[in-house]
Design an enzyme around this catalytic site. Structure first.
Site, PDB file in Angstrom:
ATOM      1  N   GLU A 254      -7.570  -7.156  -5.858  1.00 29.94           N
ATOM      2  CA  GLU A 254      -6.560  -7.683  -4.861  1.00 29.94           C
ATOM      3  C   GLU A 254      -7.297  -8.100  -3.727  1.00 29.94           C
ATOM      4  O   GLU A 254      -8.238  -7.416  -3.097  1.00 29.94           O
ATOM      5  CB  GLU A 254      -5.931  -6.276  -4.476  1.00 29.94           C
ATOM      6  CG  GLU A 254      -4.311  -6.166  -3.854  1.00 29.94           C
ATOM      7  CD  GLU A 254      -4.051  -5.258  -3.640  1.00 29.94           C
ATOM      8  OE1 GLU A 254      -3.629  -4.898  -2.520  1.00 29.94           O
ATOM      9  OE2 GLU A 254      -3.345  -4.610  -4.599  1.00 29.94           O
TER      10      GLU A 254
ATOM     11  N   ARG B  26      -1.332   1.616  -6.708  1.00 32.56           N
ATOM     12  CA  ARG B  26      -2.460   0.919  -6.428  1.00 32.56           C
ATOM     13  C   ARG B  26      -2.830   0.119  -7.808  1.00 32.56           C
ATOM     14  O   ARG B  26      -2.622   0.590  -8.774  1.00 32.56           O
ATOM     15  CB  ARG B  26      -3.671   2.009  -6.224  1.00 32.56           C
ATOM     16  CG  ARG B  26      -3.421   2.629  -4.790  1.00 32.56           C
ATOM     17  CD  ARG B  26      -4.035   1.665  -3.798  1.00 32.56           C
ATOM     18  NE  ARG B  26      -4.083   2.067  -2.646  1.00 32.56           N
ATOM     19  CZ  ARG B  26      -3.208   2.205  -1.543  1.00 32.56           C
ATOM     20  NH1 ARG B  26      -1.857   1.525  -1.843  1.00 32.56           N
ATOM     21  NH2 ARG B  26      -3.184   2.690  -0.465  1.00 32.56           N
TER      22      ARG B  26
ATOM     23  N   HIS C 110       1.232  -6.926  -2.075  1.00 29.93           N
ATOM     24  CA  HIS C 110       1.058  -5.642  -1.383  1.00 29.93           C
ATOM     25  C   HIS C 110       1.819  -5.525  -0.170  1.00 29.93           C
ATOM     26  O   HIS C 110       1.239  -5.408   0.861  1.00 29.93           O
ATOM     27  CB  HIS C 110      -0.155  -5.355  -1.335  1.00 29.93           C
ATOM     28  CG  HIS C 110      -0.623  -3.983  -1.407  1.00 29.93           C
ATOM     29  ND1 HIS C 110      -1.987  -3.387  -1.430  1.00 29.93           N
ATOM     30  CD2 HIS C 110       0.237  -3.030  -0.629  1.00 29.93           C
ATOM     31  CE1 HIS C 110      -1.915  -1.950  -1.305  1.00 29.93           C
ATOM     32  NE2 HIS C 110      -0.774  -1.807  -0.652  1.00 29.93           N
TER      33      HIS C 110
END
Ligand SMILES: NC(=O)C1=CN([C@@H]2O[C@H](COP(=O)(O)OP(=O)(O)OC[C@H]3O[C@@H](n4cnc5c(N)ncnc54)[C@H](O)[C@@H]3O)[C@@H](O)[C@H]2O)C=CC1
Ligand SMILES: O=C(O)C(=O)CO
Length: 324
Positions: free
Chosen positions: A265, A236, A284
């Site tokens: 993000e 993360r 991602h």
């Protein structure tokens, strides 16, 4: 018989949607931007189930708006967006999707490492830009063979990355909350966090995001790494202090970073990280293959359908309330 009411907060793959629609009345947020609580609250007040995405914070406030909720399911293994204690205190089981994405995410994490080390993406940009001319040479990459791979977070995905490193002739060291009981089978050596920082040639991060791991890679940690170190984050974004990473890369305190996840993000198009020459960032995509995303969506749908019926979920984080 009246159908269960289920709220879906974002995109859902067709097979999972079809499965949910067999038994549920579905209310789905279809806008491209994430819904606010106000956007969802009209649906949440009658909802039996919530099929949630990782960009939504499931907290006391949201749960208070959903008094009938019997289950929450999310097609992801990470659940740092979910207040598990709040779900548990309301006896709401939360289901994630461990296991089904392990090899796929390990491929991406190791793929980032290999691509960065051998400058594969830079080579392609270079060829496409017409720079492959007689006598011209792309700067050299670095070998994996004989190097030390340091894995922080030696769980399901970390172990799968370890196997990939070993297949490339790397020595594997790792740091985890506790040493693994099967460390001999893993052929990997447990070490302290500091030791890993100073000894690893490639560091791959695969911890969950928790209060303990938030910001665990900051200025002090980058200062302890080798100047030749490659830093790969597939966990993360917030496990890393983004400004500290930028500073370390800009000052060449470490050699290179390759990221599947960032903080924030998505990264804004003018973010300083994007200007650096020694970084590779992908959006991602750790688990983003057709097969795996379908497995994740179907497992989440299965958890949700079990939960609305009061049956135990297949994969439940707060197992103490997975009984009904
Ligand atoms: N980039 C992507 O698309 C994906 C990212 N992930 C991330 O990867 C994480 C790991 O997934 P799994 O391997 O399935 O989980 P897992 O639970 O099997 O493994 C996590 C490991 O990290 C260790 N750990 C926890 N806190 C730590 C700390 N502070 N320091 C060192 N080790 C620590 C745990 O002991 C455990 O061994 C997920 O929580 C998620 O955030 C997962 C799937 C896809
Ligand atoms: O499963 C997760 O935690 C992800 O990040 C997406 O696959």
């Amino acid at each position: 018989m009246e159908k269960y009411k289920v709220v879906i907060t974002g995109r859902v793959l067709p097979a999972a949607l079809a499965a949910l629609e067999t038994q549920c009345q579905v209310y789905r947020w279809e806008q491209p931007t994430a819904p606010t609580l106000a956007d969802l609250s009209g649906w949440l007040k009658d909802a039996d189930g919530l099929f949630v995405s990782t960009n939504i914070a499931v907290n006391e406030q949201l749960l208070a708006a959903a008094p009938r909720l019997k289950v929450i399911a999310q097609p992801a293994v990470g659940y740092d967006n979910i207040d598990i204690a709040a779900c548990t205190s309301r006896k709401i089981p939360f289901g994630n999707t461990p296991g089904v994405l392990v090899e796929t995410t390990a491929d991406l994490a190791f793929g980032l490492l290999l691509t960065a080390a051998r400058r594969i993406h830079e080579g392609w940009d270079w060829v496409r830009a017409g720079k492959w001319q007689p006598g011209a040479q792309l700067p050299y990459g670095v070998d994996l063979y004989g190097k030390t791979l340091g894995i922080v977070g030696m769980g399901a995905i970390g172990s799968a990355v370890a196997r990939r490193g070993q297949a490339s002739g790397m020595k594997v060291i790792y740091n985890n909350r506790t040493p693994r009981a099967d460390q001999a089978d893993l052929k990997a050596e447990y070490c302290t966090f500091d030791q890993l920082l100073s000894e690893a040639d490639f560091i791959v991060v695969l911890t969950p995001l928790t209060p303990e791991s938030r910001g665990m890679f900051g200025a002090n940690e980058f200062a302890k790494m080798k100047p030749t170190a490659y830093f790969i984050n597939a966990a993360r974004g917030a496990v890393v202090d983004t400004q500290a990473l930028y500073n370390a890369l800009q000052a060449k305190q470490i050699a290179y970073a390759a990221l599947d996840v960032t903080d924030p993000e998505p990264l804004p198009a003018d973010h300083p990280l994007l200007q650096l020459p020694n970084i590779l960032i992908v959006p991602h995509i750790g688990s983003a293959t057709t097969e795996t995303r379908n497995r994740m969506a179907l497992l989440a749908a299965e958890n949700l359908l079990l939960g609305v019926e009061g049956k135990p979920l297949v994969t439940c984080v707060n197992t103490e309330v997975n009984y009904r």
